[in-house]
Design a protein around this motif. Sequence first.
Motif, short mmCIF file in Angstrom:
data_model
loop_
_atom_site.label_atom_id
_atom_site.label_comp_id
_atom_site.label_asym_id
_atom_site.label_seq_id
_atom_site.Cartn_x
_atom_site.Cartn_y
_atom_site.Cartn_z
N ILE A 27 0.92 -1.40 0.01
CA ILE A 27 0.15 0.01 -0.03
C ILE A 27 0.75 1.38 0.00
N VAL A 28 1.88 1.16 0.44
CA VAL A 28 3.08 2.35 0.37
C VAL A 28 3.28 2.89 -0.88
N ASP A 29 3.89 1.75 -1.51
CA ASP A 29 4.37 2.00 -2.94
C ASP A 29 3.20 2.34 -4.12
N ILE A 30 2.18 1.74 -3.73
CA ILE A 30 1.17 1.91 -4.80
C ILE A 30 0.69 3.40 -4.27
N GLY A 31 0.91 3.99 -3.40
CA GLY A 31 0.72 5.45 -3.25
C GLY A 31 -0.74 5.55 -2.35
N LEU A 32 -1.23 4.57 -1.41
CA LEU A 32 -2.34 4.80 -1.03
C LEU A 32 -2.15 5.23 0.36
N VAL A 33 -0.90 5.48 0.97
CA VAL A 33 -0.83 6.01 2.14
C VAL A 33 -0.22 7.51 1.99
N TYR A 34 -1.14 8.44 2.59
CA TYR A 34 -0.99 9.77 2.19
C TYR A 34 -0.22 10.33 3.34
N ASP A 35 -0.39 10.05 4.78
CA ASP A 35 0.32 10.68 6.08
C ASP A 35 0.57 9.84 7.21
N ILE A 36 1.69 9.92 7.86
CA ILE A 36 1.69 9.13 9.17
C ILE A 36 1.94 10.18 10.17
N VAL A 37 1.32 10.23 11.00
CA VAL A 37 1.79 11.26 11.98
C VAL A 37 1.62 10.47 13.52
N ILE A 38 2.78 10.85 14.17
CA ILE A 38 3.17 10.03 15.64
C ILE A 38 2.67 11.01 16.54
N GLU A 39 1.86 10.76 17.47
CA GLU A 39 1.55 11.30 18.69
C GLU A 39 1.19 10.66 19.98
N GLU A 40 1.56 11.02 21.03
CA GLU A 40 1.25 10.51 22.17
C GLU A 40 1.10 9.09 22.29
N GLY A 41 2.31 8.23 21.68
CA GLY A 41 2.05 6.83 21.77
C GLY A 41 1.54 6.14 20.53
N GLY A 42 1.11 6.72 19.84
CA GLY A 42 0.40 6.17 18.64
C GLY A 42 0.66 6.84 17.60
N ALA A 64 -3.54 -1.86 7.85
CA ALA A 64 -2.65 -0.83 8.26
C ALA A 64 -2.46 -0.58 9.44
N GLY A 65 -3.74 -0.66 10.24
CA GLY A 65 -3.47 -0.34 11.84
C GLY A 65 -2.90 -1.39 12.48
N GLU A 66 -2.98 -2.69 12.07
CA GLU A 66 -2.39 -3.82 12.61
C GLU A 66 -0.76 -3.69 12.37
N ALA A 67 -0.28 -3.23 11.12
CA ALA A 67 1.00 -3.26 10.77
C ALA A 67 1.63 -2.01 11.92
N ALA A 68 1.02 -0.93 11.66
CA ALA A 68 1.41 0.24 12.56
C ALA A 68 1.60 -0.15 13.92
N GLN A 69 0.64 -0.80 14.65
CA GLN A 69 0.73 -1.43 16.13
C GLN A 69 1.71 -2.38 16.39
N SER A 70 2.16 -2.93 15.08
CA SER A 70 3.32 -3.91 15.40
C SER A 70 4.75 -3.45 15.59
N VAL A 71 4.76 -1.98 15.42
CA VAL A 71 5.95 -1.38 15.50
C VAL A 71 6.16 -0.86 17.07
N ALA A 72 7.42 -1.32 17.47
CA ALA A 72 8.01 -1.04 18.94
C ALA A 72 7.68 0.61 19.16
N GLY A 73 6.91 1.14 20.06
CA GLY A 73 6.65 2.67 20.45
C GLY A 73 5.27 3.10 19.96
N VAL A 74 4.75 2.14 19.25
CA VAL A 74 3.18 2.33 18.71
C VAL A 74 2.28 1.58 19.34
N GLY A 75 1.60 2.32 20.40
CA GLY A 75 0.55 1.65 21.24
C GLY A 75 -0.92 1.56 20.62
#
Length: 104
Positions: A27-42, A64-75
Motif C-alpha cells: 500500500i505504500v508503494d502504490i501510493g495509498l498512504v498519504y500521511d503518518i503522524v506520531i502522537e502520544e504513543g500512537g 494498516a492499523g495492525e501493521a502500525a501497531q506492530s512497531v515498537a513504540g506505537v501503542g
Amino acid sequence: MTDVSDLVERVRTALRDVIDPEIGFNIVDIGLVYDIVIEEGGARISMTTTTMGCPATNYLRDGAGEAAQSVAGVGWADVELTYDPPWTPDMMSQAAKDYLEVGR
C-alpha cells in the motif's frame, strides 16, 4: 525517547507488509498512504483506496492499523480513509510502476 521521524519511517516500513489483494503490491508503494503522524504513543495514518467502494477497503484499513501497531513504540493506530485527493496511478513509486508495467 524515540526520534519521531525514525518512528514514522518504521511505521512506513511496516505498512509495506500490507499488500493490496487486487493489485498485488504494498500500500505504500502504490501510493495509498498519504500521511503518518506520531502522537502520544500512537500513529495516525491517512490513506485512501484506489476507488471509492473498493471491496478491499476494510482489509486494507485493518491491515494498516495492525501493521502500525506492530512497531515498537506505537501503542495504538487510528487509520482514516480519505478520497481527497483521489488516488491516481501517478502516486505510485517507480518500483510499483515497474512491477505493474505502468507507462510501458
